[in-house]
Every structure is written in C-alpha cells, then in structure tokens.
Design a protein around this motif. Sequence first.
Motif, PDB file in Angstrom:
ATOM      1  N   ALA A 164      -7.168  -1.865  -2.993  1.00  0.00           N
ATOM      2  CA  ALA A 164      -6.306  -1.235  -3.786  1.00  0.00           C
ATOM      3  C   ALA A 164      -5.206  -1.422  -4.343  1.00  0.00           C
ATOM      4  CB  ALA A 164      -6.355   0.035  -4.336  1.00  0.00           C
ATOM      5  N   ALA A 165      -4.212  -2.047  -3.806  1.00  0.00           N
ATOM      6  CA  ALA A 165      -2.629  -2.200  -4.038  1.00  0.00           C
ATOM      7  C   ALA A 165      -2.823  -3.151  -4.389  1.00  0.00           C
ATOM      8  CB  ALA A 165      -2.084  -1.538  -2.891  1.00  0.00           C
ATOM      9  N   VAL A 166      -4.182  -4.376  -3.995  1.00  0.00           N
ATOM     10  CA  VAL A 166      -3.964  -5.711  -3.525  1.00  0.00           C
ATOM     11  C   VAL A 166      -4.585  -5.871  -4.999  1.00  0.00           C
ATOM     12  CG1 VAL A 166      -4.668  -8.394  -3.071  1.00  0.00           C
ATOM     13  CG2 VAL A 166      -3.599  -6.631  -1.521  1.00  0.00           C
ATOM     14  N   GLY A 167      -5.567  -4.659  -5.483  1.00  0.00           N
ATOM     15  CA  GLY A 167      -6.185  -5.504  -7.117  1.00  0.00           C
ATOM     16  C   GLY A 167      -4.836  -5.195  -7.875  1.00  0.00           C
ATOM     17  N   TRP A 168      -4.257  -3.556  -7.494  1.00  0.00           N
ATOM     18  CA  TRP A 168      -3.368  -3.967  -8.365  1.00  0.00           C
ATOM     19  C   TRP A 168      -2.148  -4.701  -8.350  1.00  0.00           C
ATOM     20  CZ3 TRP A 168       1.617  -2.505  -7.671  1.00  0.00           C
ATOM     21  CH2 TRP A 168       3.117  -1.886  -8.226  1.00  0.00           C
ATOM     22  N   MET A 169      -1.674  -5.097  -7.878  1.00  0.00           N
ATOM     23  CA  MET A 169      -0.223  -6.295  -7.755  1.00  0.00           C
ATOM     24  C   MET A 169      -1.194  -7.002  -9.367  1.00  0.00           C
ATOM     25  SD  MET A 169       2.357  -5.874  -7.118  1.00  0.00           S
ATOM     26  CE  MET A 169       2.593  -7.578  -7.438  1.00  0.00           C
ATOM     27  N   LYS A 170      -2.434  -8.226  -8.828  1.00  0.00           N
ATOM     28  CA  LYS A 170      -3.101  -8.684  -9.487  1.00  0.00           C
ATOM     29  C   LYS A 170      -3.596  -8.714 -10.653  1.00  0.00           C
ATOM     30  CE  LYS A 170      -6.210 -11.089  -5.991  1.00  0.00           C
ATOM     31  NZ  LYS A 170      -7.340 -10.901  -5.172  1.00  0.00           N
TER      32      LYS A 170
ATOM     33  N   LYS B 277       0.791  -1.350  -0.378  1.00  0.00           N
ATOM     34  CA  LYS B 277       0.363  -0.246  -0.263  1.00  0.00           C
ATOM     35  C   LYS B 277       0.275   1.392  -0.304  1.00  0.00           C
ATOM     36  CE  LYS B 277      -1.355   2.461   3.422  1.00  0.00           C
ATOM     37  NZ  LYS B 277      -1.884   2.809   4.905  1.00  0.00           N
ATOM     38  N   GLU B 278       1.769   1.107   1.215  1.00  0.00           N
ATOM     39  CA  GLU B 278       2.589   2.417   0.940  1.00  0.00           C
ATOM     40  C   GLU B 278       3.270   2.479  -0.772  1.00  0.00           C
ATOM     41  OE1 GLU B 278       2.769   4.706   3.186  1.00  0.00           O
ATOM     42  OE2 GLU B 278       1.445   3.227   4.397  1.00  0.00           O
ATOM     43  N   TYR B 279       4.208   1.406  -1.152  1.00  0.00           N
ATOM     44  CA  TYR B 279       4.928   1.811  -2.612  1.00  0.00           C
ATOM     45  C   TYR B 279       4.181   1.704  -3.528  1.00  0.00           C
ATOM     46  CZ  TYR B 279       6.935   0.188  -6.110  1.00  0.00           C
ATOM     47  OH  TYR B 279       7.721  -0.527  -7.266  1.00  0.00           O
ATOM     48  N   VAL B 280       3.012   1.382  -3.509  1.00  0.00           N
ATOM     49  CA  VAL B 280       1.714   2.382  -4.812  1.00  0.00           C
ATOM     50  C   VAL B 280       1.715   3.829  -4.224  1.00  0.00           C
ATOM     51  CG1 VAL B 280      -0.743   2.005  -5.587  1.00  0.00           C
ATOM     52  CG2 VAL B 280       0.535  -0.220  -5.435  1.00  0.00           C
ATOM     53  N   MET B 281       1.248   3.852  -3.341  1.00  0.00           N
ATOM     54  CA  MET B 281       1.357   4.993  -2.827  1.00  0.00           C
ATOM     55  C   MET B 281       2.145   6.397  -3.462  1.00  0.00           C
ATOM     56  SD  MET B 281      -1.212   5.225   0.760  1.00  0.00           S
ATOM     57  CE  MET B 281      -0.575   6.729   1.288  1.00  0.00           C
ATOM     58  N   ARG B 282       3.281   5.749  -3.057  1.00  0.00           N
ATOM     59  CA  ARG B 282       4.475   6.579  -3.101  1.00  0.00           C
ATOM     60  C   ARG B 282       4.854   7.079  -4.412  1.00  0.00           C
ATOM     61  NH1 ARG B 282       7.663   3.387  -0.366  1.00  0.00           N
ATOM     62  NH2 ARG B 282       9.150   2.160  -1.603  1.00  0.00           N
ATOM     63  N   LYS B 283       4.710   5.256  -4.852  1.00  0.00           N
ATOM     64  CA  LYS B 283       5.040   5.546  -6.979  1.00  0.00           C
ATOM     65  C   LYS B 283       3.540   6.598  -7.652  1.00  0.00           C
ATOM     66  CE  LYS B 283       8.888   3.015  -7.486  1.00  0.00           C
ATOM     67  NZ  LYS B 283      10.097   4.334  -7.335  1.00  0.00           N
ATOM     68  N   GLY B 284       2.681   6.214  -6.900  1.00  0.00           N
ATOM     69  CA  GLY B 284       1.800   7.340  -7.553  1.00  0.00           C
ATOM     70  C   GLY B 284       1.570   8.543  -7.387  1.00  0.00           C
ATOM     71  N   ARG B 285       2.066   9.292  -6.557  1.00  0.00           N
ATOM     72  CA  ARG B 285       2.490  10.000  -6.206  1.00  0.00           C
ATOM     73  C   ARG B 285       3.429  10.500  -6.702  1.00  0.00           C
ATOM     74  NH1 ARG B 285       0.461  10.136  -0.621  1.00  0.00           N
ATOM     75  NH2 ARG B 285       2.598   9.875  -0.246  1.00  0.00           N
ATOM     76  N   SER B 286       4.727   9.886  -6.734  1.00  0.00           N
ATOM     77  CA  SER B 286       5.759  10.364  -6.988  1.00  0.00           C
ATOM     78  C   SER B 286       5.693  10.431  -8.762  1.00  0.00           C
ATOM     79  CB  SER B 286       7.357   9.711  -6.740  1.00  0.00           C
ATOM     80  OG  SER B 286       7.155   8.603  -7.417  1.00  0.00           O
ATOM     81  N   GLY B 287       5.212   9.927  -9.311  1.00  0.00           N
ATOM     82  CA  GLY B 287       4.752   9.864 -11.090  1.00  0.00           C
ATOM     83  C   GLY B 287       4.372  10.519 -11.795  1.00  0.00           C
TER      84      GLY B 287
END
Lengths: 157, 201
Positions: free
Chosen positions: B44-50, A146-156
């Motif tokens: 959302a993170a889990v869904g995105w990984m899938k 979750k943290e990774y997705v949030m960080r990448k989503g914001r940075s890029g």
Amino acid sequence: MHTPTVLRTAQRLLLNEADAQDATQEVFLKLYRSFSKFNQERELLPWLYRITANVCHDLRRKRKPVVAMEQIAEPAATGCSPEEEMSRAERWKVMTAALAILSERERDAIVLRDLESLSTREVANALGITEGTVRSQISTGRAKLKEYVMRKGRSGA
Amino acid sequence: MKHISESQLALYAGDDLTGAEREVVAQHISVCGECRKSVERLSAAVGWMKRISPEPSESNLLHVQRRIYEAVERKQHAGKTMGALAAAAVLAIVAFAYLHHVPANAPARQQPAAVSIARSGTVAKQLPQVASKSLPRAPLVRTQRKPKKHGFVRPGVTEMSVVAQNGGPPVIRMKTTDPNVVILWIVSGGSEQEKNDGKGL
C-alpha cells in the motif's frame, strides 16, 4: 520524447524544481556531446537514467543541504483526502515530504525501482552499484515509507 | 512461529525476490496473518507513492525544453563540439516532446515537427498530425564542409528531396555524406498568422 522522463526523475531525486531543471538541461547537453555513441534508440533510455542519476548526485554534493526543510510542507495526513482530488502542488508537497525521510541512496533506488518502474538490474546499472545493494536499499526504503504512511495516516485522521 | 524479516517482506511486496525466495514468503504469509498484514502495508505504501507522485507540470516542461534548445544552440554556434548533426538529433528529441505538450488552446507554431535519423533503413514511427502545410526554415544540418584532418568528420547533406505523403505532412529527405545516415524532416503546419509573420521555432 524523453524530456518528461528526465525532468520527472530529476525532480524526484532532487526534490527541488529549479535544481531538477538545471539537471535536465545538463543531461541533454551531455547527450548532445555524446550522441555519436548511440546506435539504437534502446540504448538511449538506460543511458539517460544513468546520466540523470550522476548529474543529480553531483548537484546534491554541490548544493547541500539538498532540501531545505522550509521547502517541504508537511502534509496534514496521507489518508484523509483522495489523491485524485489533490492539486499538483499538494501532491508535490506530500511526495517530497515522504521521499525526504529516505537517505539519498534509498531515495535513488526507490525512485528508479518503484516510481520509474525500472528492473533491479536497470537500477543497478543506472546507479553504478550491485543488484544486492539495490535490493538492500529498496527494502529499507519501503519499510521506512510503510512506517511513514502508517504514522501520517494515524496522526492526521 | 518464526516470522519473515521485514526486508524480505519488503522485497516480496515489490516482486523483487527470486523464485525460491518468493515461494518461501508466499507459503509463510498464507498462514501468518501478521506477516501478511505487513506485506499489505508495504504494498500500500509503494502504491500510494506511485499515485501521489505528480508528473512535471506543463509549464515546467515547456520552460526546461526551451532552456535546452537555447543551450544546445549556443553550443552549436560555438562550434566546439561534434557538429550540427548531433545537435539536430538532440533538438529533435526535445522538439518531439515539446510539440506533444503544447496546451490545446495555445496558438500553433510553425516548426519542424520531428527530425529523425534513420540508420540502416529504420524510419521514424510516429508522425504528428498537422492542419496545413508549409515549408520550414533552413534545416539544422548545415552544408558540407571540408573534413578535418583528424577526429570526427562532420557529415554533410549531399541531396535533398521532398517526399509526398497521402494527406500527411511533406517530408524532406536529406542524404548525407555518410551512407548510413539519412535525415527525414517532417514539416508541420502553423497558424496562418504566424506563417504571415514568418515566425518559426
């Protein structure tokens, strides 16, 4: 019938195409040696997941570091392009970069539970650990993702 | 308001809580926007990984299936393992997947489409479509041999018969020395060119 499942799981556990192919071959050679143990098809898939996890674990120990950093190209941003429009190579890079932030144990649990959609009990059987440990690893792993997705989503973006 | 721990929220997002635990979290996030937002991000993170995780490429799959064929055949010829019956079964599993991943524009090959071991009357459920009929090369299961004095007794083929199917591929039915093991060899067609060349898998 089960080759794509074993290869896919090995790729996600090892984050390396060549090692995943070695692991898949080893899994099916073990199946060849042990085939007389199986009476029914339903016994086969859990066994394949368990052996795949074991073989991948052994390969990681032999070939550390597991993922050379140059093999993982950091994605520009996870939220800036629809997944459907990304090529397989791009998706592979994004997936390996995301899974590489997890510890090996967390990755094992996340791959089997969230990507392969096994139950918590099946993951525990495959990895030879308790269901409580699986829950601990998937909760930590999901929080990191979750943290990774949030960080990448914001940075890029 | 006391928030729910992130580990509990992460388990809730993946439906990994027991009934009572799930109820507690559900009640909390119905009134707590912060925790609700956290659950949404975890889901959302889990869904995105899938969604982002690719399947193995067709070329990789074909390559690894060929490696398995070759490795199992080497083992089979070495004669140090449990025997041809197990090899046939393992190869059948690989062959099934192989046949279903040959590119649509690739030339057809003449090969056994599937070999199924039927135990106690169980019959293979999936039969692939074929364009033409032809007899395959010799089956992987070899002729009967003298049983060893100790350990595993290699089942041998005692009877072979061709079973006709209405419009489908011919099926070779092989009885073995083990009354619980019957091998069904479903014969697939190949291109005319490859048949003439006598090529098989």
